[in-house]
Design an enzyme around this catalytic site. Sequence first.
Site, PDB file in Angstrom:
ATOM      1  N   CYS A  78     -20.954  59.225  37.732  1.00  0.00           N
ATOM      2  CA  CYS A  78     -21.610  59.823  38.902  1.00  0.00           C
ATOM      3  C   CYS A  78     -20.874  61.041  39.433  1.00  0.00           C
ATOM      4  O   CYS A  78     -21.418  61.799  40.224  1.00  0.00           O
ATOM      5  CB  CYS A  78     -21.789  58.777  39.992  1.00  0.00           C
ATOM      6  SG  CYS A  78     -22.875  57.454  39.454  1.00  0.00           S
ATOM      7  N   HIS A 136     -23.352  62.720  46.364  1.00  0.00           N
ATOM      8  CA  HIS A 136     -23.962  61.912  45.298  1.00  0.00           C
ATOM      9  C   HIS A 136     -24.873  60.869  45.949  1.00  0.00           C
ATOM     10  O   HIS A 136     -24.548  60.314  46.993  1.00  0.00           O
ATOM     11  CB  HIS A 136     -22.854  61.241  44.487  1.00  0.00           C
ATOM     12  CG  HIS A 136     -23.363  60.221  43.516  1.00  0.00           C
ATOM     13  ND1 HIS A 136     -24.330  60.530  42.584  1.00  0.00           N
ATOM     14  CD2 HIS A 136     -23.065  58.909  43.350  1.00  0.00           C
ATOM     15  CE1 HIS A 136     -24.596  59.439  41.872  1.00  0.00           C
ATOM     16  NE2 HIS A 136     -23.845  58.448  42.317  1.00  0.00           N
ATOM     17  N   ASN A 143     -30.552  56.625  42.030  1.00  0.00           N
ATOM     18  CA  ASN A 143     -29.289  57.172  41.523  1.00  0.00           C
ATOM     19  C   ASN A 143     -29.516  57.704  40.101  1.00  0.00           C
ATOM     20  O   ASN A 143     -29.692  56.930  39.164  1.00  0.00           O
ATOM     21  CB  ASN A 143     -28.228  56.059  41.528  1.00  0.00           C
ATOM     22  CG  ASN A 143     -26.859  56.552  41.085  1.00  0.00           C
ATOM     23  OD1 ASN A 143     -26.715  57.671  40.594  1.00  0.00           O
ATOM     24  ND2 ASN A 143     -25.865  55.702  41.251  1.00  0.00           N
TER      25      ASN A 143
HETATM   26  O1  UT7 Z   1     -23.061  55.540  41.686  1.00  0.00           O
HETATM   27  C1  UT7 Z   1     -21.980  54.880  41.120  1.00  0.00           C
HETATM   28  C2  UT7 Z   1     -21.235  54.079  42.104  1.00  0.00           C
HETATM   29  N1  UT7 Z   1     -22.025  52.987  42.530  1.00  0.00           N
HETATM   30  C3  UT7 Z   1     -22.194  52.778  43.819  1.00  0.00           C
HETATM   31  O2  UT7 Z   1     -21.732  53.533  44.637  1.00  0.00           O
HETATM   32  C4  UT7 Z   1     -22.926  51.507  44.209  1.00  0.00           C
HETATM   33  C5  UT7 Z   1     -22.120  50.735  45.205  1.00  0.00           C
HETATM   34  N2  UT7 Z   1     -22.737  49.482  45.591  1.00  0.00           N
HETATM   35  C6  UT7 Z   1     -23.881  49.386  46.285  1.00  0.00           C
HETATM   36  O3  UT7 Z   1     -24.547  50.379  46.530  1.00  0.00           O
HETATM   37  C7  UT7 Z   1     -24.274  48.053  46.828  1.00  0.00           C
HETATM   38  O4  UT7 Z   1     -23.216  47.158  46.653  1.00  0.00           O
HETATM   39  C8  UT7 Z   1     -25.571  47.441  46.195  1.00  0.00           C
HETATM   40  C9  UT7 Z   1     -26.779  48.213  46.686  1.00  0.00           C
HETATM   41  C10 UT7 Z   1     -25.468  47.488  44.687  1.00  0.00           C
HETATM   42  C11 UT7 Z   1     -25.712  45.999  46.650  1.00  0.00           C
HETATM   43  O5  UT7 Z   1     -25.765  45.936  48.067  1.00  0.00           O
HETATM   44  P1  UT7 Z   1     -24.823  44.908  48.859  1.00  0.00           P
HETATM   45  O6  UT7 Z   1     -25.158  45.035  50.267  1.00  0.00           O
HETATM   46  O7  UT7 Z   1     -23.407  45.202  48.449  1.00  0.00           O
HETATM   47  O8  UT7 Z   1     -25.319  43.546  48.316  1.00  0.00           O
HETATM   48  P2  UT7 Z   1     -24.462  42.428  47.572  1.00  0.00           P
HETATM   49  O9  UT7 Z   1     -24.130  42.878  46.195  1.00  0.00           O
HETATM   50  O10 UT7 Z   1     -23.365  42.002  48.474  1.00  0.00           O
HETATM   51  O11 UT7 Z   1     -25.522  41.286  47.489  1.00  0.00           O
HETATM   52  C12 UT7 Z   1     -25.981  40.625  48.650  1.00  0.00           C
HETATM   53  C13 UT7 Z   1     -27.018  39.616  48.220  1.00  0.00           C
HETATM   54  C14 UT7 Z   1     -26.578  38.737  47.058  1.00  0.00           C
HETATM   55  O12 UT7 Z   1     -27.065  37.450  47.249  1.00  0.00           O
HETATM   56  P3  UT7 Z   1     -26.097  36.286  47.778  1.00  0.00           P
HETATM   57  O13 UT7 Z   1     -24.994  36.207  46.762  1.00  0.00           O
HETATM   58  O14 UT7 Z   1     -25.618  36.749  49.121  1.00  0.00           O
HETATM   59  O15 UT7 Z   1     -26.994  35.100  47.819  1.00  0.00           O
HETATM   60  C15 UT7 Z   1     -27.274  39.362  45.868  1.00  0.00           C
HETATM   61  O16 UT7 Z   1     -27.536  38.427  44.857  1.00  0.00           O
HETATM   62  O17 UT7 Z   1     -28.190  40.300  47.777  1.00  0.00           O
HETATM   63  C16 UT7 Z   1     -28.562  39.836  46.499  1.00  0.00           C
HETATM   64  N3  UT7 Z   1     -29.201  40.900  45.753  1.00  0.00           N
HETATM   65  C17 UT7 Z   1     -30.497  41.179  45.871  1.00  0.00           C
HETATM   66  N4  UT7 Z   1     -31.473  40.637  46.609  1.00  0.00           N
HETATM   67  C18 UT7 Z   1     -32.707  41.161  46.505  1.00  0.00           C
HETATM   68  C19 UT7 Z   1     -28.643  41.761  44.867  1.00  0.00           C
HETATM   69  N5  UT7 Z   1     -29.584  42.607  44.398  1.00  0.00           N
HETATM   70  C20 UT7 Z   1     -30.743  42.269  44.993  1.00  0.00           C
HETATM   71  C21 UT7 Z   1     -32.054  42.765  44.914  1.00  0.00           C
HETATM   72  N6  UT7 Z   1     -33.001  42.199  45.694  1.00  0.00           N
HETATM   73  N7  UT7 Z   1     -32.394  43.798  44.137  1.00  0.00           N
END
Ligand code: UT7
Length: 332
Positions: A115, A256, A286
């Site tokens: 990225c 980004h 992204n």
């Molecule tokens: O560009 C390269 C660098 N990458 C980034 O900068 C990405 C950085 N990370 C992020 O943007 C975020 O961490 C995400 C958008 C990927 C995820 O958001 P989050 O607020 O960090 O969610 P999380 O990973 O903590 O997940 C929270 C919950 C989980 O469920 P439990 O374990 O709390 O029951 C996930 O399983 O949300 C769940 N979850 C979803 N739910 C509905 C994960 N993906 C989804 C989804 N729909 N698509």
Amino acid sequence: MAKKFNAAVTGVGMFAPEKILDNEYFETIVDTSHEWIISRTGIKERRLMENGASSDMGAKAVKDLLKTSGTNPEDIDLIICATVTPDMFFPATACLIAHKAGLKNAWGYDLSAACSGFLFALETGAKFIESGSYKKVIVVGTDKMSSIVDYTDRNTCILFGDAASAVLLEPTEDLNSGLIDSKLYVDGKGSEVLNMKAGGSALPASHETIDKKLHYIYQDGKAVFKVAVKGMADVAVEILERNNLTGDDVAWLVPHQANLRIIDATAQRMGIPSERVTINIQKYGNTTAATIPLCLTEYYRDGKIKKGDKLVLAAFGGGFTWGASYLVWSLD
Ligand code: UT7
């Protein structure tokens, strides 16, 4: 030796495929909802390249750049292609784009920084211009992320889209315009939480790697988020301080586009209100190496980025790689 030239951006181009995958579509293929996606990421839709590879998108962006800037393809000296989704391991995607866009006199190569790829390639391209030996350098970011996304993994599939975008760099003797400064970092420890495990020399393709789905993006989203939110804001503030700028001096933060929450946190740390932040994540998701030049191209073409504007570009991504650049816009 004192610098004689800066690299000015003198042309822009972009390509986004027509096919749209909206959040409602993802509700039909994985356990997710429009509300979750929009509130956690800011993404509404992303594009899908149905026919063609990263080089096809890159060549279309380059042709758009050549046409709109009135540049003869044979006058291009060098093309640097930032991508993590090359058409093939070799030849480099830069060779394929040069061929498809008619850059008959250019040499070129690929640069892999996920990225942050566009920022790394921009800094590299600028150094060729500053040397005085190169007059026209194209930096293109192109990623067909759909080629490495597992559409059964809700953690990653909703995040990424396909697109390409390019800038033309030419020398300017005005050392107060063009690319003034960049600060770039890598930290290979980050490879554990964001990677594509198989297909390289560490884990060549085999039946087992395919069965284990190791040719797709793996991301521990929460772990990456924590480091990204701090890393991108820290380096953006560092570039302000190194150049004696405050948030008030910056016409546009061009971040980004990985997550609207990371973008907001960076803008807040820099003291820049959201009205002066380029955002198109809602339309494209992204697109890895293409996000920053896509923002530059769209905001310039909409008349929002203007000649003389002080821009801070900032990115964080796989590697880890991250950085920020201070660019003064040169195009009328
Ligand atoms: O560009 C390269 C660098 N990458 C980034 O900068 C990405 C950085 N990370 C992020 O943007 C975020 O961490 C995400 C958008 C990927 C995820 O958001 P989050 O607020 O960090 O969610 P999380 O990973 O903590 O997940 C929270 C919950 C989980 O469920 P439990 O374990 O709390 O029951 C996930 O399983 O949300 C769940 N979850 C979803 N739910 C509905 C994960 N993906 C989804 C989804 N729909 N698509």
